[in-house]
Design a protein around this motif. Sequence first.
Motif, PDB file in Angstrom:
ATOM      1  N   SER A  15     -27.636  50.031 -14.396  1.00  0.00           N
ATOM      2  CA  SER A  15     -28.931  49.978 -15.069  1.00  0.00           C
ATOM      3  C   SER A  15     -28.674  49.756 -16.555  1.00  0.00           C
ATOM      4  N   THR A 149     -26.575  51.450 -21.319  1.00  0.00           N
ATOM      5  CA  THR A 149     -27.124  51.943 -20.066  1.00  0.00           C
ATOM      6  C   THR A 149     -28.421  52.717 -20.258  1.00  0.00           C
ATOM      7  N   SER A 151     -29.095  54.879 -17.714  1.00  0.00           N
ATOM      8  CA  SER A 151     -28.881  55.946 -16.741  1.00  0.00           C
ATOM      9  C   SER A 151     -27.922  57.010 -17.283  1.00  0.00           C
ATOM     10  N   GLU A 152     -27.910  58.136 -16.608  1.00  0.00           N
ATOM     11  CA  GLU A 152     -27.001  59.232 -16.933  1.00  0.00           C
ATOM     12  C   GLU A 152     -25.813  59.195 -15.972  1.00  0.00           C
TER      13      GLU A 152
END
Length: 173
Positions: A15, A149, A151-152
């Motif tokens: 992502s 990104t 996302s984590e």
Amino acid sequence: MELDKAIRNRYSVRSFTSEKVDRNIILEILEAARMAPSAVNYQPWHFIVITDPDKLADIYEVYHRAWFREAPACIVVCSDHSQSWKRKTDGKDFADVDAAIAIDHLVLKATDLGIGTCWVCNFDVEMTRKKLQLPENIEPIALIPLGYTTSEAPLKSRKSFSEMVHWEKFTSL
């Protein structure tokens, strides 16, 4: 960032934001890959950096995943089999091993710089060859999309030491 932190924080990013990755950051990432060790120091790798939107659209055709198309940059890592070391006892070609070491350096440096990556190997090799006009001795090994990104990092599941570490000889589990 400390190396241990980069190792723990690196994950397969799927992502990306649309923010471009600065050319100087890409050069830092490539320098880390360039410094990777290789069998007999032959350094049989080549890195094709793609940032132009039209060229990215073209390379995205070799791997059909929506998230892949989000990455604002991609590095295609290739190996030159005519320049790689071959083990004398069995002829094993170390081009893939050398490329993997360089890729590992690349993704860890990217993580250190706050850039997300994913190591993609399931792509159309022949289509990639044609699109990049690769000579016969140059093999595309992996696609490395890069970007910031959204996302984590997920929790990583890893086997225990007892499942993978053997002392003095291989022992069955």
